[in-house]
Design a protein around this motif. Structure first.
Motif, mmCIF file in Angstrom:
data_model
loop_
_atom_site.group_PDB
_atom_site.id
_atom_site.type_symbol
_atom_site.label_atom_id
_atom_site.label_comp_id
_atom_site.label_asym_id
_atom_site.label_seq_id
_atom_site.Cartn_x
_atom_site.Cartn_y
_atom_site.Cartn_z
ATOM 1 N N UNK A 110 0.702 -1.256 -0.119
ATOM 2 C CA UNK A 110 -0.054 -0.061 0.167
ATOM 3 C C UNK A 110 0.945 1.335 0.050
ATOM 4 N N UNK A 111 2.288 1.183 -0.302
ATOM 5 C CA UNK A 111 2.788 2.234 -0.334
ATOM 6 C C UNK A 111 2.419 3.044 -1.372
ATOM 7 N N UNK A 112 2.745 4.501 -1.383
ATOM 8 C CA UNK A 112 2.569 5.391 -2.623
ATOM 9 C C UNK A 112 2.820 4.618 -3.760
ATOM 10 N N UNK A 113 3.974 4.204 -4.154
ATOM 11 C CA UNK A 113 4.483 3.834 -5.556
ATOM 12 C C UNK A 113 3.916 2.419 -5.613
ATOM 13 N N UNK A 114 4.141 1.520 -4.528
ATOM 14 C CA UNK A 114 3.770 0.254 -4.658
ATOM 15 C C UNK A 114 2.084 -0.162 -5.426
ATOM 16 N N UNK A 115 1.358 0.670 -4.855
ATOM 17 C CA UNK A 115 -0.052 0.717 -5.257
ATOM 18 C C UNK A 115 -0.040 0.895 -6.732
ATOM 19 N N UNK A 116 0.333 2.014 -7.208
ATOM 20 C CA UNK A 116 0.353 2.429 -8.699
ATOM 21 C C UNK A 116 1.074 1.410 -9.562
ATOM 22 N N UNK A 117 2.322 0.956 -8.859
ATOM 23 C CA UNK A 117 2.876 -0.161 -9.729
ATOM 24 C C UNK A 117 2.221 -1.399 -10.143
ATOM 25 N N UNK A 118 1.612 -1.987 -8.904
ATOM 26 C CA UNK A 118 0.677 -3.053 -8.912
ATOM 27 C C UNK A 118 -0.445 -2.886 -9.962
ATOM 28 N N UNK A 119 -1.059 -1.849 -9.784
ATOM 29 C CA UNK A 119 -2.392 -1.453 -10.603
ATOM 30 C C UNK A 119 -1.687 -1.413 -12.218
ATOM 31 N N UNK A 120 -0.611 -1.014 -12.552
ATOM 32 C CA UNK A 120 -0.150 -0.701 -13.873
ATOM 33 C C UNK A 120 0.268 -2.128 -14.346
ATOM 34 N N UNK A 121 0.738 -2.922 -13.611
ATOM 35 C CA UNK A 121 1.211 -4.210 -14.033
ATOM 36 C C UNK A 121 -0.008 -5.143 -14.068
#
Length: 136
Positions: free
Chosen positions: A29-40
């Motif tokens: 749930x980190x700022x970038x972790x969320x966005x990376x998981x959604x993108x991938x």
């Protein structure tokens, strides 16, 4: 099992500093972790493509985020021995499961933005009124 069916003691454990699931939750749930998981969730990406897809992330932060997610078993890094080097990032099965949960939260968040904006407006108005009363 739905999250609402989980025993309260299990959910409360993440509040304990030494709870192992707390660190995993922080990574996912980190700022970038969320966005990376959604993108991938969409497809695999090369580093530069992923950086463009996840707008605003620095090269250093994307590298750290990918390494953390790879270490935790959410992301697969596929380095091909070609010149120039080619590295693709994709979700593992565990990563797909986490990304699906995060996407549900993202959809809920998107749907609830108007309610949040209304709450913010009420809060800000109450603060302005309180400040005006205290200055009189």
């Amino acid at each position: 099992m739905e999250v609402s069916e989980e025993p309260k003691s299990l959910l409360a454990d993440v509040a304990v500093a030494m709870c192992p699931s707390r660190l995993v939750l922080e990574h996912v749930t980190s700022r970038w972790g969320v966005l990376v998981l959604i993108a991938l969730r969409e497809r695999s990406y090369r580093f530069s493509e992923l950086r463009r897809r996840v707008g605003g992330v620095s090269e250093k932060m994307l590298t750290q985020t990918l390494q953390t997610l790879e270490r935790d078993g959410f992301v697969h890094r596929d380095a091909k021995p070609v010149i120039p080097p080619r590295v693709d990032y994709s979700l593992t099965g565990l990563g797909e499961e986490a990304a699906d949960r995060i996407a549900d939260l993202a959809r809920w968040t998107d749907a609830r933005v108007p309610a949040v904006q209304e709450a913010r407006a009420r809060y800000d108005e109450a603060r302005r009124e309180a400040a005006a009363r205290s200055s009189q």
